[in-house]
Structures are given as C-alpha cells and as structure tokens.
Design a protein around this motif. Structure first.
Motif, PDB file in Angstrom:
ATOM      1  N   SER A   1       0.846  -1.197   0.000  1.00 56.81           N
ATOM      2  CA  SER A   1       0.000   0.000   0.000  1.00 56.81           C
ATOM      3  C   SER A   1       0.873   1.236   0.000  1.00 56.81           C
ATOM      4  N   GLN A   2       0.281   2.360  -0.399  1.00 59.41           N
ATOM      5  CA  GLN A   2       0.989   3.628  -0.397  1.00 59.41           C
ATOM      6  C   GLN A   2       0.515   4.505   0.761  1.00 59.41           C
ATOM      7  N   TYR A   3       1.233   5.603   0.961  1.00 59.35           N
ATOM      8  CA  TYR A   3       0.921   6.527   2.053  1.00 59.35           C
ATOM      9  C   TYR A   3      -0.557   6.919   2.045  1.00 59.35           C
ATOM     10  N   GLY A   4      -1.140   6.937   3.240  1.00 58.66           N
ATOM     11  CA  GLY A   4      -2.517   7.389   3.403  1.00 58.66           C
ATOM     12  C   GLY A   4      -3.563   6.309   3.278  1.00 58.66           C
ATOM     13  N   VAL A   5      -3.178   5.129   2.817  1.00 61.22           N
ATOM     14  CA  VAL A   5      -4.143   4.030   2.695  1.00 61.22           C
ATOM     15  C   VAL A   5      -4.530   3.549   4.086  1.00 61.22           C
ATOM     16  N   ILE A   6      -5.839   3.377   4.279  1.00 68.17           N
ATOM     17  CA  ILE A   6      -6.363   2.725   5.481  1.00 68.17           C
ATOM     18  C   ILE A   6      -7.077   1.469   5.012  1.00 68.17           C
ATOM     19  N   ARG A   7      -6.681   0.336   5.582  1.00 69.80           N
ATOM     20  CA  ARG A   7      -7.332  -0.938   5.304  1.00 69.80           C
ATOM     21  C   ARG A   7      -8.002  -1.389   6.599  1.00 69.80           C
ATOM     22  N   GLY A   8      -9.304  -1.580   6.524  1.00 64.14           N
ATOM     23  CA  GLY A   8     -10.024  -2.033   7.708  1.00 64.14           C
ATOM     24  C   GLY A   8     -11.072  -1.028   8.092  1.00 64.14           C
ATOM     25  N   ILE A   9     -11.720  -1.355   9.119  1.00 65.72           N
ATOM     26  CA  ILE A   9     -11.529  -2.348  10.183  1.00 65.72           C
ATOM     27  C   ILE A   9     -12.279  -3.624   9.772  1.00 65.72           C
ATOM     28  N   HIS A  10     -11.566  -4.727   9.646  1.00 66.38           N
ATOM     29  CA  HIS A  10     -12.137  -5.973   9.158  1.00 66.38           C
ATOM     30  C   HIS A  10     -12.153  -7.042  10.245  1.00 66.38           C
ATOM     31  N   PHE A  11     -13.067  -7.996  10.083  1.00 67.17           N
ATOM     32  CA  PHE A  11     -13.117  -9.177  10.958  1.00 67.17           C
ATOM     33  C   PHE A  11     -13.908 -10.269  10.267  1.00 67.17           C
ATOM     34  N   GLN A  12     -13.759 -11.486  10.779  1.00 70.59           N
ATOM     35  CA  GLN A  12     -14.538 -12.640  10.342  1.00 70.59           C
ATOM     36  C   GLN A  12     -15.425 -13.050  11.528  1.00 70.59           C
ATOM     37  N   LYS A  13     -16.666 -13.422  11.246  1.00 66.77           N
ATOM     38  CA  LYS A  13     -17.643 -13.738  12.287  1.00 66.77           C
ATOM     39  C   LYS A  13     -17.791 -15.242  12.511  1.00 66.77           C
ATOM     40  N   GLY A  14     -18.294 -15.563  13.705  1.00 74.14           N
ATOM     41  CA  GLY A  14     -18.697 -16.929  14.030  1.00 74.14           C
ATOM     42  C   GLY A  14     -17.585 -17.948  13.943  1.00 74.14           C
ATOM     43  N   ALA A  15     -17.921 -19.097  13.378  1.00 74.97           N
ATOM     44  CA  ALA A  15     -16.966 -20.202  13.274  1.00 74.97           C
ATOM     45  C   ALA A  15     -15.775 -19.857  12.389  1.00 74.97           C
ATOM     46  N   HIS A  16     -15.885 -18.799  11.632  1.00 73.65           N
ATOM     47  CA  HIS A  16     -14.810 -18.399  10.721  1.00 73.65           C
ATOM     48  C   HIS A  16     -13.967 -17.242  11.264  1.00 73.65           C
ATOM     49  N   ALA A  17     -14.149 -16.899  12.541  1.00 71.52           N
ATOM     50  CA  ALA A  17     -13.344 -15.843  13.170  1.00 71.52           C
ATOM     51  C   ALA A  17     -11.857 -16.178  13.008  1.00 71.52           C
ATOM     52  N   GLN A  18     -11.046 -15.146  12.929  1.00 65.84           N
ATOM     53  CA  GLN A  18      -9.612 -15.329  12.719  1.00 65.84           C
ATOM     54  C   GLN A  18      -8.791 -14.592  13.773  1.00 65.84           C
ATOM     55  N   ALA A  19      -7.760 -15.252  14.248  1.00 66.90           N
ATOM     56  CA  ALA A  19      -6.690 -14.581  14.977  1.00 66.90           C
ATOM     57  C   ALA A  19      -5.630 -14.245  13.931  1.00 66.90           C
ATOM     58  N   LYS A  20      -4.905 -13.140  14.137  1.00 65.13           N
ATOM     59  CA  LYS A  20      -3.889 -12.719  13.180  1.00 65.13           C
ATOM     60  C   LYS A  20      -2.598 -12.374  13.908  1.00 65.13           C
ATOM     61  N   LEU A  21      -1.499 -12.670  13.265  1.00 64.85           N
ATOM     62  CA  LEU A  21      -0.183 -12.224  13.706  1.00 64.85           C
ATOM     63  C   LEU A  21       0.345 -11.350  12.576  1.00 64.85           C
ATOM     64  N   VAL A  22       0.450 -10.041  12.830  1.00 64.55           N
ATOM     65  CA  VAL A  22       0.735  -9.073  11.772  1.00 64.55           C
ATOM     66  C   VAL A  22       2.106  -8.433  11.958  1.00 64.55           C
ATOM     67  N   ARG A  23       2.723  -8.077  10.813  1.00 64.39           N
ATOM     68  CA  ARG A  23       4.010  -7.383  10.854  1.00 64.39           C
ATOM     69  C   ARG A  23       4.243  -6.628   9.564  1.00 64.39           C
ATOM     70  N   VAL A  24       5.223  -5.743   9.587  1.00 64.52           N
ATOM     71  CA  VAL A  24       5.572  -4.929   8.426  1.00 64.52           C
ATOM     72  C   VAL A  24       6.942  -5.359   7.931  1.00 64.52           C
ATOM     73  N   LEU A  25       7.020  -5.637   6.631  1.00 64.48           N
ATOM     74  CA  LEU A  25       8.282  -6.036   6.021  1.00 64.48           C
ATOM     75  C   LEU A  25       9.044  -4.842   5.456  1.00 64.48           C
ATOM     76  N   GLU A  26       8.293  -3.813   5.065  1.00 68.06           N
ATOM     77  CA  GLU A  26       8.895  -2.599   4.503  1.00 68.06           C
ATOM     78  C   GLU A  26       7.994  -1.418   4.814  1.00 68.06           C
ATOM     79  N   GLY A  27       8.580  -0.316   5.284  1.00 68.72           N
ATOM     80  CA  GLY A  27       7.795   0.870   5.583  1.00 68.72           C
ATOM     81  C   GLY A  27       7.286   0.894   7.016  1.00 68.72           C
ATOM     82  N   GLU A  28       6.188   1.667   7.233  1.00 70.45           N
ATOM     83  CA  GLU A  28       5.632   1.815   8.578  1.00 70.45           C
ATOM     84  C   GLU A  28       4.114   1.949   8.504  1.00 70.45           C
ATOM     85  N   VAL A  29       3.444   1.297   9.437  1.00 70.84           N
ATOM     86  CA  VAL A  29       1.991   1.412   9.552  1.00 70.84           C
ATOM     87  C   VAL A  29       1.608   1.687  10.994  1.00 70.84           C
ATOM     88  N   LEU A  30       0.405   2.223  11.148  1.00 71.47           N
ATOM     89  CA  LEU A  30      -0.228   2.290  12.455  1.00 71.47           C
ATOM     90  C   LEU A  30      -1.244   1.156  12.452  1.00 71.47           C
TER      91      LEU A  30
END
Length: 178
Positions: free
Chosen positions: A53-82
């Motif tokens: 993604s480029q500067y200023g992009v916001i992705r989310g707020i996303h989730f999966q419901k019910g039996a398809h709920a997800q846990a996530k382990l997130v990281r940045v390989l290049e650049g910086e995000v909040l």
C-alpha cells in the motif's frame, strides 16, 4: 522474543531478539512453540497474506464472524503502519476499545490480534509491505467490518483527512453501534 500484553486482554505486542552485525541482521520472526508460550494459548496458523500500500491508505476495520473468526499475527516487512486492533468481544471489559501500535521494518514488532477483534491499519510511510498469518481460512459470507471513521471508536489513524485513501468497499462498512 518478548511479549507485552496490551490494554486489551489477549492482544500482544511481540518483539523479536534481533542479532545485528556489520553484515546486517537476523531474527526469528515466528516459532510455534515460543509463540504459544508467550500468548498462553494454542494457535495454529493456516494462511499467510501480504499487501502493498501507499501513504494514506487505510485498510479495515475488518473481521470474520462466528466459526470463521480469525486470529492474526501481523508485521511490516517494509515501511511503517499504524496497526489497530478493536475489541469486539461482547461481555469483555474492554469491548469497543482499541489499541494502536506503530509497526515498521526497523522495530520488527508484531501484533497478535486474537479472535473476536476487528483489525485495520494505516500506512504512514511512502509505501508499506504488510504481512500477516491467520489461524482460520477466509470465508466471504462471514466477513464483516466497521467504517474507519466511526465516531464511537474515534480512532486517530495518523493521516490528515485529505490524504486518506480507503477502498469503496471499506467506505460503506457499518458503524460500531450497528
């Protein structure tokens, strides 16, 4: 690796032990046994995802419901995000609260977002490569989301309003109260 639980129970900032020398650096980004010891629960990741993604992009707020709920382990390989995690677990003492953590290619931090949370991020650098593991497969019929500028959540994404870039799909997400 060290883990620090955030103000939201079950949501952890993970910091790897980085070995640096004049050639560069090395660190172990994931070890199943160590990870489970740090977060205090078994988690079996089944899918890896990556975005650019480029500067200023916001992705989310996303989730999966019910039996398809997800846990996530997130990281940045290049650049910086909040990176933002929102507690959506009804009955939780922190229901509706969020944490925001800067993740970048220099600090090598990761955020573990457990099931029952919404997740999103904003890109603070010119570009960013974002990677994450999921413990459940994506299921289109179970996806949900909360609009990024929800007034109840009042998340400061660190991007001036005129610079924000959001997908058409994310612009029409529900409000938290719904």
């Amino acid at each position: 690796m060290q883990a620090q639980e955030t103000a939201l129970k079950g949501c952890f900032i993970l910091e790897p032990r980085v070995f640096k020398d004049d050639r560069g650096y090395f660190f172990e980004s994931f070890n199943q046994k160590t990870f489970e010891e740090l977060v205090g629960q078994p988690v079996h990741f089944v899918q890896d995802n990556q975005s650019f993604s480029q500067y200023g992009v916001i992705r989310g707020i996303h989730f999966q419901k019910g039996a398809h709920a997800q846990a996530k382990l997130v990281r940045v390989l290049e650049g910086e995000v909040l990176d933002v995690a929102v507690d959506l677990r009804e009955g939780s003492p922190t229901y509706g609260q969020h944490v925001a953590v800067k993740l970048n290619a220099e600090n090598n931090r990761q955020l573990f977002v457990p099931r029952g949370f919404g997740h999103g991020f904003s890109v603070l650098s010119e570009t960013a490569v974002f990677a994450y593991k999921c413990d459940n497969y994506y299921h289109k019929a179970s996806e949900g989301g909360i609009v990024y500028n929800d007034p109840t959540l009042a998340i400061d994404w660190g991007i001036p309003e005129e610079k924000i870039q959001v997908s058409e799909k994310d612009l029409v997400l529900e409000h938290f109260k719904n």
